[in-house]
Design a protein around this motif. Structure first.
Motif, PDB file in Angstrom:
ATOM      1  N   THR A  35      -4.657   5.095  -7.936  1.00 31.67           N
ATOM      2  CA  THR A  35      -3.785   6.090  -8.377  1.00 31.67           C
ATOM      3  C   THR A  35      -4.648   7.095  -8.974  1.00 31.67           C
ATOM      4  O   THR A  35      -4.076   8.390  -8.635  1.00 31.67           O
ATOM      5  CB  THR A  35      -3.256   5.330  -9.550  1.00 31.67           C
ATOM      6  OG1 THR A  35      -2.385   4.270  -8.926  1.00 31.67           O
ATOM      7  CG2 THR A  35      -1.973   6.482 -10.170  1.00 31.67           C
ATOM      8  N   ALA A  59      -5.395   9.407  -6.219  1.00 36.90           N
ATOM      9  CA  ALA A  59      -4.177  10.267  -5.522  1.00 36.90           C
ATOM     10  C   ALA A  59      -4.018  11.283  -6.468  1.00 36.90           C
ATOM     11  O   ALA A  59      -3.461  12.396  -5.909  1.00 36.90           O
ATOM     12  CB  ALA A  59      -2.990   9.155  -5.407  1.00 36.90           C
ATOM     13  N   LYS A  61      -6.516  14.079  -5.886  1.00 39.66           N
ATOM     14  CA  LYS A  61      -6.305  14.975  -4.826  1.00 39.66           C
ATOM     15  C   LYS A  61      -5.063  15.873  -4.699  1.00 39.66           C
ATOM     16  O   LYS A  61      -5.044  16.838  -4.056  1.00 39.66           O
ATOM     17  CB  LYS A  61      -6.061  13.884  -3.295  1.00 39.66           C
ATOM     18  CG  LYS A  61      -7.416  13.003  -3.164  1.00 39.66           C
ATOM     19  CD  LYS A  61      -7.364  12.230  -1.870  1.00 39.66           C
ATOM     20  CE  LYS A  61      -8.485  11.790  -1.761  1.00 39.66           C
ATOM     21  NZ  LYS A  61      -8.599  10.636  -0.766  1.00 39.66           N
ATOM     22  N   SER A  66       1.886  15.286  -8.107  1.00 40.42           N
ATOM     23  CA  SER A  66       1.671  14.128  -9.104  1.00 40.42           C
ATOM     24  C   SER A  66       2.406  14.500 -10.503  1.00 40.42           C
ATOM     25  O   SER A  66       3.292  13.668 -10.985  1.00 40.42           O
ATOM     26  CB  SER A  66       0.203  13.573  -9.719  1.00 40.42           C
ATOM     27  OG  SER A  66      -0.546  13.183  -8.588  1.00 40.42           O
TER      28      SER A  66
END
Length: 142
Positions: free
Chosen positions: A95, A98, A101, A106
């Motif tokens: 997580t 992610a 990135k 998000s």
């Protein structure tokens, strides 16, 4: 020798093992001596007519077997906790990567999920407050 506290903690296993080996000892008699290894040894000795050393070694062996079972369960629980901890750590790291990135996506996703959750909670709370009367309630004048 097994202490009273240790024996009472493993009493169900000890009770079953005593009844299996010394069938002449009744449930009521075992309930009377529950957790007291000295009284248990005396009872078995009296009912079965065997030497005290034999009964003591039997009771000690039954307790050790029960202790090994508890120890195995503790080890398995520790292994399960470690595996769960590893999976959670992997999920957290995934997580984190992610989010690093794709920070904008998000934030938008978190905002959307929070907004939907807030709307759902608001409607569920308001549904009870503004409940429409049923046709029976309107007909009866309640």
């Amino acid at each position: 020798m097994v202490t009273r506290q240790q024996a009472s903690g493993q009493w169900n296993q000890i009770h079953g093992a005593v009844q299996k080996k010394y069938g002449q000892v009744t449930d009521d008699e075992l309930r009377e001596v529950e957790g007291d290894s000295e009284r248990l040894i005396g009872l078995i000795q009296k009912k079965a007519g065997v030497a005290r050393e034999e009964v003591e070694s039997f009771v000690r062996k039954v307790y050790q077997d029960c202790g090994e079972t508890c120890s195995n369960l503790t080890e398995r629980a520790g292994e399960y906790a470690q595996a769960t901890r590893d999976q959670l750590r992997q999920g957290y790291e995934g997580t984190t990567q992610a989010v690093a990135k794709h920070p904008l996506e998000s934030v938008v996703t978190a905002l959307g999920v929070g907004l939907l959750a807030g709307i759902a909670i608001g409607y569920s709370l308001a549904a009870d407050r503004y409940r429409q009367p049923t046709w029976r309630e309107r007909f009866s004048g309640r």
